[in-house]
Design a protein around this motif. Structure first.
Motif, short mmCIF file in Angstrom:
data_model
loop_
_atom_site.label_atom_id
_atom_site.label_comp_id
_atom_site.label_asym_id
_atom_site.label_seq_id
_atom_site.Cartn_x
_atom_site.Cartn_y
_atom_site.Cartn_z
N GLU A 164 71.92 -55.89 9.58
CA GLU A 164 71.01 -54.84 9.97
C GLU A 164 71.62 -53.47 9.68
N LEU A 165 70.72 -52.53 9.49
CA LEU A 165 71.12 -51.15 9.29
C LEU A 165 70.86 -50.40 10.58
N GLU A 166 71.88 -49.73 11.11
CA GLU A 166 71.65 -48.90 12.29
C GLU A 166 71.90 -47.45 11.91
N ILE A 167 70.90 -46.61 12.14
CA ILE A 167 71.09 -45.19 11.87
C ILE A 167 71.16 -44.43 13.19
N ILE A 168 72.29 -43.72 13.34
CA ILE A 168 72.49 -42.86 14.50
C ILE A 168 72.18 -41.45 14.01
N SER A 169 71.26 -40.75 14.65
CA SER A 169 71.04 -39.36 14.23
C SER A 169 70.66 -38.53 15.43
N CYS A 170 70.98 -37.24 15.38
CA CYS A 170 70.81 -36.42 16.57
C CYS A 170 69.40 -35.85 16.63
N PRO A 171 68.95 -35.48 17.83
CA PRO A 171 67.67 -34.79 17.97
C PRO A 171 67.96 -33.35 17.62
N THR A 172 67.63 -32.89 16.46
CA THR A 172 67.92 -31.52 16.02
C THR A 172 67.74 -30.51 17.14
N CYS A 173 68.46 -29.41 17.08
CA CYS A 173 68.23 -28.30 18.00
C CYS A 173 68.48 -27.02 17.23
N SER A 174 68.54 -25.91 17.95
CA SER A 174 68.71 -24.61 17.31
C SER A 174 69.99 -24.56 16.46
#
Lengths: 346, 346
Positions: free
Chosen positions: B253-263
């Protein structure tokens, strides 16, 4: 029962409702876009908003945002204690710091002193991605490392007479996140801000957040929630609302129970349910309403009876139930209009 | 540890992987459409399929479906014990009944006898919508009523030398569902089929299922899962896969960790993550890969280091990490191509 704190006029902990938070994704310096986003988020159901203080150029815009925002505003601070002090002076209703990266203890004491004077709560937020080096290696699990890291800070805050605290312990790993919150929940009575972090795009992020936040709420843990998605923050609010709805934790909500169609289903249930949902979403509810729309006579009558309004289809008819009593038998063609009509009357 | 049973060649319980199930929504009599749907579902990741036996006209088509299906087929039986017997004779790899509505004890005994001869497992499936009247009122909670109802049946099965059992206890209420499974998990060692039922349309159904199934899996409860949605069953498989992925329970499986963008985010992270996800979904993986795509230097480097391949953007640059080591600094414009290239090499 957790202590009560107040972020602006929103109570967190005690018997207060679980509140929904989000974070702006606009440039903080762009006051108008940021305020527009806050208003959109509030209309969707956001109750507290967080804004990143990127550097000193964010400070004046932040002051204006706080002044005009319809909901309490939390300043998100990283690294620079000066920004924390100035954000409090500029009217922040709360600040969020990771004390491990805010600099010296003296600087932290200054922040605590000013926050105490202004009655501004502080969220101690530790993320698995920014855990301090000293906690990384000497403890068995990352969850315990996060908890130990936070508890150290809590003690320092308390030693400096600061108790206006909220805690978060976010990991991008759902299991680690849940474990960390379960441990800290037993260790102190400060309200908990729940979230799984860096969850990815909409779909996988919604699922990860639902599991993490949902399984904690299920056990009575958590006082305010933030769903993090790499997406428009409006979607964060939508996911947060669905999570709370699953526990009946939203006022004036519509819950639709419907079956996963199978070979027994003789009506086009998917389109019926979608149409009813669409029409009902336009109605402003003044109470909780549970509607069941079921495709056959196996579980249909049982679920329909348990709802405020329910319909169970057989091969040629729709049986409408209201509060457990069958009230009419209708042609499936007329089911959508009749259901919406009956629900509007409620 | 739960007992092991076999639905066709799929092991459930013991140390077997948690399997994904769904149910066809085509008419069972329409053999070709049903088989087409089963093949589509299998390609998406479905490992066991259930087919409703609506009445006697389903029986011959069912026989052909079982013969040609690439995955084991379970017959879903309601009310009519004759249909259960005939489905077993027609090759069912498992049958699902709610013993409370299958008729007399004698009829149930006949089913158990034949299923024993043919080594066909039976799921005892009780839904909150079809719980027997006698259990409805005399017990404190609906969860306990569901458990008591099932345990009564389990005892009857055991008294008739039948142990090839799987159990489900589904409610449309998430909390009731989780409570019921937590109780039954302690009471017996038969493998558990998890699901929340009648969850509604895609979005709310996915969230409810993720909370219910996810919080049970988190505590090590559950051996096979079915997500129920009033939607194309393909989406049930997609949600099921995401739930298992959140626990690292899927191979390749592919797991992508990414942040909730902010300023703080200076690159267009949402579109970068979506593009990378899109391109990577086309690659057949031969192992698990964790990719982190982070918008700033706060949690970015920490998460990027913890991934197989990670990138953390600062204002003007992207820092690429491989297994914890920073390996190159690139222009954000080139980030997508370079990331995909590096991941393909893994």
């Amino acid at each position: 029962m957790k202590r009560e704190i107040f972020v602006g006029n929103v109570g967190i902990g005690g018997n207060y409702n679980i509140s929904i938070q989000s974070m702006t994704s606009t440039k903080t310096e762009d006051v108008q876009s940021t305020l527009n986003q806050i208003i959109d988020l509030q209309e969707e159901g956001c109750e507290i908003i967080r804004v990143a203080i990127t550097d000193r150029s964010s400070l004046n815009p932040f002051k204006q945002i706080v002044k005009e925002s319809p909901i309490p505003v939390i300043a998100d601070i990283q690294f620079d204690s000066y920004l924390a002090l100035k954000s409090i002076e500029n009217g922040a209703n709360g600040i969020r710091i990771n004390p491990g990266n805010i600099g010296s203890k003296e600087k932290l004491k200054e922040i605590l002193k000013l926050a105490n004077q202004k009655k501004v709560p502080i969220r101690i937020g530790v993320n698995s991605g920014s855990i301090e080096t000293k906690y990384k290696n000497h403890i068995s699990s990352k969850s315990e490392a996060m908890v130990e890291s936070v508890m150290d800070k809590v003690k320092f805050f308390e030693d400096n007479d600061f108790f206006n605290i909220k805690i978060s312990l976010k990991s991008s790993n759902v299991k680690e996140t849940v474990q960390a919150y379960r441990i800290i929940d037993k260790k102190c009575d400060y309200p908990l801000h729940l979230g799984v972090t860096e969850t990815g795009t909409f779909f996988s992020g919604a699922i990860k957040s639902a599991i993490g936040i949902g399984s904690l709420l299920l056990d009575g843990i958590g006082n305010t929630i933030r769903v993090s998605l790499t997406e428009d923050p409006i979607k964060e609010i939508q996911v947060a609302k669905e999570i709370l709805k699953a526990f009946g934790l939203r006022k004036n909500e519509l819950e639709i129970i419907s079956c996963p169609t199978c070979s027994r289903t003789t009506v086009n249930l998917i389109s019926i349910v979608k149409e009813v949902e669409k029409r009902l979403n336009k109605i402003k509810l003044n109470k909780k309403i549970k509607v069941a729309i079921m495709g056959c006579e196996v579980n249909g009558p049982g679920e329909a009876k348990a709802a405020d309004i329910g319909i169970a289809f057989s091969k040629k008819r729709g049986y409408i139930f209201k509060k457990g009593e069958m009230i009419e038998i209708i042609n499936p063609d007329k089911a959508i209009n009749r259901l919406v009509e009956l629900i509007e009357k409620l």
